[in-house]
Design a protein around this motif. Structure first.
Motif, PDB file in Angstrom:
ATOM      1  N   HIS A  36       0.871  -1.172   0.000  1.00  0.00           N
ATOM      2  CA  HIS A  36       0.000   0.000   0.000  1.00  0.00           C
ATOM      3  C   HIS A  36       0.913   1.228   0.000  1.00  0.00           C
ATOM      4  CE1 HIS A  36      -2.891  -2.982   1.434  1.00  0.00           C
ATOM      5  NE2 HIS A  36      -3.827  -2.139   1.029  1.00  0.00           N
ATOM      6  N   TYR A  37       0.387   2.324  -0.528  1.00  0.00           N
ATOM      7  CA  TYR A  37       1.162   3.557  -0.618  1.00  0.00           C
ATOM      8  C   TYR A  37       0.354   4.718  -0.069  1.00  0.00           C
ATOM      9  CZ  TYR A  37       3.764   0.621  -3.800  1.00  0.00           C
ATOM     10  OH  TYR A  37       4.468  -0.429  -4.335  1.00  0.00           O
ATOM     11  N   ARG A  38       1.046   5.605   0.627  1.00  0.00           N
ATOM     12  CA  ARG A  38       0.451   6.876   1.039  1.00  0.00           C
ATOM     13  C   ARG A  38       0.761   7.839  -0.106  1.00  0.00           C
ATOM     14  NH1 ARG A  38       1.045   8.217   6.752  1.00  0.00           N
ATOM     15  NH2 ARG A  38       2.728   6.773   6.433  1.00  0.00           N
ATOM     16  N   VAL A  39      -0.286   8.429  -0.684  1.00  0.00           N
ATOM     17  CA  VAL A  39      -0.132   9.285  -1.865  1.00  0.00           C
ATOM     18  C   VAL A  39      -0.505  10.712  -1.484  1.00  0.00           C
ATOM     19  CG1 VAL A  39      -0.924   9.710  -4.224  1.00  0.00           C
ATOM     20  CG2 VAL A  39      -0.690   7.355  -3.395  1.00  0.00           C
ATOM     21  N   ASN A  40       0.330  11.642  -1.905  1.00  0.00           N
ATOM     22  CA  ASN A  40       0.066  13.058  -1.690  1.00  0.00           C
ATOM     23  C   ASN A  40       0.309  13.785  -3.010  1.00  0.00           C
ATOM     24  OD1 ASN A  40      -0.411  15.576  -0.647  1.00  0.00           O
ATOM     25  ND2 ASN A  40       1.383  15.599   0.679  1.00  0.00           N
ATOM     26  N   CYS A  41      -0.736  14.405  -3.540  1.00  0.00           N
ATOM     27  CA  CYS A  41      -0.654  15.125  -4.819  1.00  0.00           C
ATOM     28  C   CYS A  41      -0.618  16.619  -4.528  1.00  0.00           C
ATOM     29  CB  CYS A  41      -1.861  14.798  -5.696  1.00  0.00           C
ATOM     30  SG  CYS A  41      -2.087  13.050  -6.013  1.00  0.00           S
ATOM     31  N   ASP A  76      -6.156  21.275 -16.879  1.00  0.00           N
ATOM     32  CA  ASP A  76      -4.775  21.583 -17.268  1.00  0.00           C
ATOM     33  C   ASP A  76      -3.894  21.920 -16.061  1.00  0.00           C
ATOM     34  OD1 ASP A  76      -2.833  21.720 -19.279  1.00  0.00           O
ATOM     35  OD2 ASP A  76      -3.020  23.897 -19.439  1.00  0.00           O
ATOM     36  N   ARG A  77      -4.091  21.196 -14.967  1.00  0.00           N
ATOM     37  CA  ARG A  77      -3.256  21.385 -13.784  1.00  0.00           C
ATOM     38  C   ARG A  77      -2.204  20.285 -13.729  1.00  0.00           C
ATOM     39  NH1 ARG A  77      -7.334  22.970  -8.823  1.00  0.00           N
ATOM     40  NH2 ARG A  77      -8.142  24.856  -9.794  1.00  0.00           N
ATOM     41  N   PHE A  78      -1.078  20.623 -13.118  1.00  0.00           N
ATOM     42  CA  PHE A  78       0.001  19.664 -12.932  1.00  0.00           C
ATOM     43  C   PHE A  78       0.184  19.398 -11.445  1.00  0.00           C
ATOM     44  CE2 PHE A  78       0.863  21.337 -17.093  1.00  0.00           C
ATOM     45  CZ  PHE A  78       1.306  20.234 -17.794  1.00  0.00           C
ATOM     46  N   TYR A  79       0.503  18.142 -11.147  1.00  0.00           N
ATOM     47  CA  TYR A  79       0.698  17.733  -9.761  1.00  0.00           C
ATOM     48  C   TYR A  79       1.997  16.972  -9.604  1.00  0.00           C
ATOM     49  CZ  TYR A  79      -4.178  18.905  -8.972  1.00  0.00           C
ATOM     50  OH  TYR A  79      -5.366  19.576  -8.871  1.00  0.00           O
ATOM     51  N   GLN A  80       2.653  17.227  -8.494  1.00  0.00           N
ATOM     52  CA  GLN A  80       3.771  16.406  -8.071  1.00  0.00           C
ATOM     53  C   GLN A  80       3.147  15.327  -7.195  1.00  0.00           C
ATOM     54  OE1 GLN A  80       6.446  18.090  -5.143  1.00  0.00           O
ATOM     55  NE2 GLN A  80       8.163  17.009  -6.057  1.00  0.00           N
ATOM     56  N   VAL A  81       3.319  14.068  -7.580  1.00  0.00           N
ATOM     57  CA  VAL A  81       2.715  12.958  -6.863  1.00  0.00           C
ATOM     58  C   VAL A  81       3.815  12.266  -6.051  1.00  0.00           C
ATOM     59  CG1 VAL A  81       1.397  10.817  -7.055  1.00  0.00           C
ATOM     60  CG2 VAL A  81       1.017  12.668  -8.709  1.00  0.00           C
ATOM     61  N   ILE A  82       3.673  12.323  -4.741  1.00  0.00           N
ATOM     62  CA  ILE A  82       4.654  11.720  -3.842  1.00  0.00           C
ATOM     63  C   ILE A  82       4.025  10.457  -3.271  1.00  0.00           C
ATOM     64  CG2 ILE A  82       6.047  12.038  -1.757  1.00  0.00           C
ATOM     65  CD1 ILE A  82       5.731  15.106  -2.309  1.00  0.00           C
ATOM     66  N   CYS A  83       4.675   9.330  -3.519  1.00  0.00           N
ATOM     67  CA  CYS A  83       4.168   8.035  -3.063  1.00  0.00           C
ATOM     68  C   CYS A  83       5.155   7.462  -2.054  1.00  0.00           C
ATOM     69  CB  CYS A  83       4.039   7.064  -4.235  1.00  0.00           C
ATOM     70  SG  CYS A  83       3.031   7.687  -5.586  1.00  0.00           S
ATOM     71  N   GLU A  84       4.637   7.118  -0.895  1.00  0.00           N
ATOM     72  CA  GLU A  84       5.463   6.553   0.166  1.00  0.00           C
ATOM     73  C   GLU A  84       4.980   5.140   0.468  1.00  0.00           C
ATOM     74  OE1 GLU A  84       6.502   7.342   4.874  1.00  0.00           O
ATOM     75  OE2 GLU A  84       5.315   8.803   3.763  1.00  0.00           O
ATOM     76  N   LEU A  85       5.921   4.191   0.469  1.00  0.00           N
ATOM     77  CA  LEU A  85       5.589   2.817   0.838  1.00  0.00           C
ATOM     78  C   LEU A  85       5.090   2.779   2.277  1.00  0.00           C
ATOM     79  CD1 LEU A  85       8.639   0.880  -0.606  1.00  0.00           C
ATOM     80  CD2 LEU A  85       6.275   0.188  -0.898  1.00  0.00           C
ATOM     81  N   VAL A  86       4.012   2.060   2.493  1.00  0.00           N
ATOM     82  CA  VAL A  86       3.490   1.891   3.847  1.00  0.00           C
ATOM     83  C   VAL A  86       3.946   0.529   4.354  1.00  0.00           C
ATOM     84  CG1 VAL A  86       1.413   1.739   5.260  1.00  0.00           C
ATOM     85  CG2 VAL A  86       1.485   3.323   3.325  1.00  0.00           C
ATOM     86  N   SER A  87       4.476   0.529   5.527  1.00  0.00           N
ATOM     87  CA  SER A  87       4.980  -0.697   6.134  1.00  0.00           C
ATOM     88  C   SER A  87       3.854  -1.696   6.356  1.00  0.00           C
ATOM     89  CB  SER A  87       5.636  -0.348   7.469  1.00  0.00           C
ATOM     90  OG  SER A  87       5.722  -1.475   8.287  1.00  0.00           O
TER      91      SER A  87
END
Length: 137
Positions: A36-41, A76-87
């Motif tokens: 699973h991943y914690r996602v922050n856009c 037309d928006r851009f996002y930086q998508v940060i995905c963190e592995l969840v333990s």
């Protein structure tokens, strides 16, 4: 107001109204993956994207993080998508505590989570598809 401006705005609002709204932070598990991943856009402006593309500097993230950029077609928006592995241990501990009310003493300090190249590609592919069916706001 020009009538063509109104029809453009009206069609844009109609397209957005039919699209499910989605929060910018959430948990996600793609197909073909056990994690699973914690996602922050985070929305980024066009000039920042140009800077990243023209820059030779690479941003360093933790081994348990993967970052990519996503273009939302609807507005037309851009996002930086940060995905963190969840333990997996953290998930087990959370479920035990919140469903059964018990705290297990599992040691999470020994878990070394890091992304493989295939894992990054799989996550980007499925997450981009998922995001394209939702509207980030």
């Amino acid at each position: 107001m020009n009538p063509t401006d109104y029809s453009y705005q009206s069609s844009q609002v109609s397209a957005i109204q039919g699209q499910p709204i989605h929060p910018t932070s959430f948990f996600y598990r793609p197909e073909n993956d056990f994690y699973h991943y914690r996602v922050n856009c985070k929305e980024i402006k066009h000039n920042v994207i140009t800077y990243f593309l023209n820059s030779n500097n690479k941003i360093q993230f933790h081994e348990n993080e993967h970052v990519f950029f996503y273009h939302q077609q609807y507005d037309d928006r851009f996002y930086q998508v940060i995905c963190e592995l969840v333990s997996p241990t953290a998930i087990t501990n959370y479920l035990n505590e919140n469903i059964y009310g018990i705290k297990l003493q599992q040691n999470m300090g020994q878990e070394q989570l890091s992304f493989s190249i295939e894992q990054k590609q799989n996550l980007e592919f499925y997450l981009a598809q998922y995001l394209s069916n939702n509207l980030l706001i």
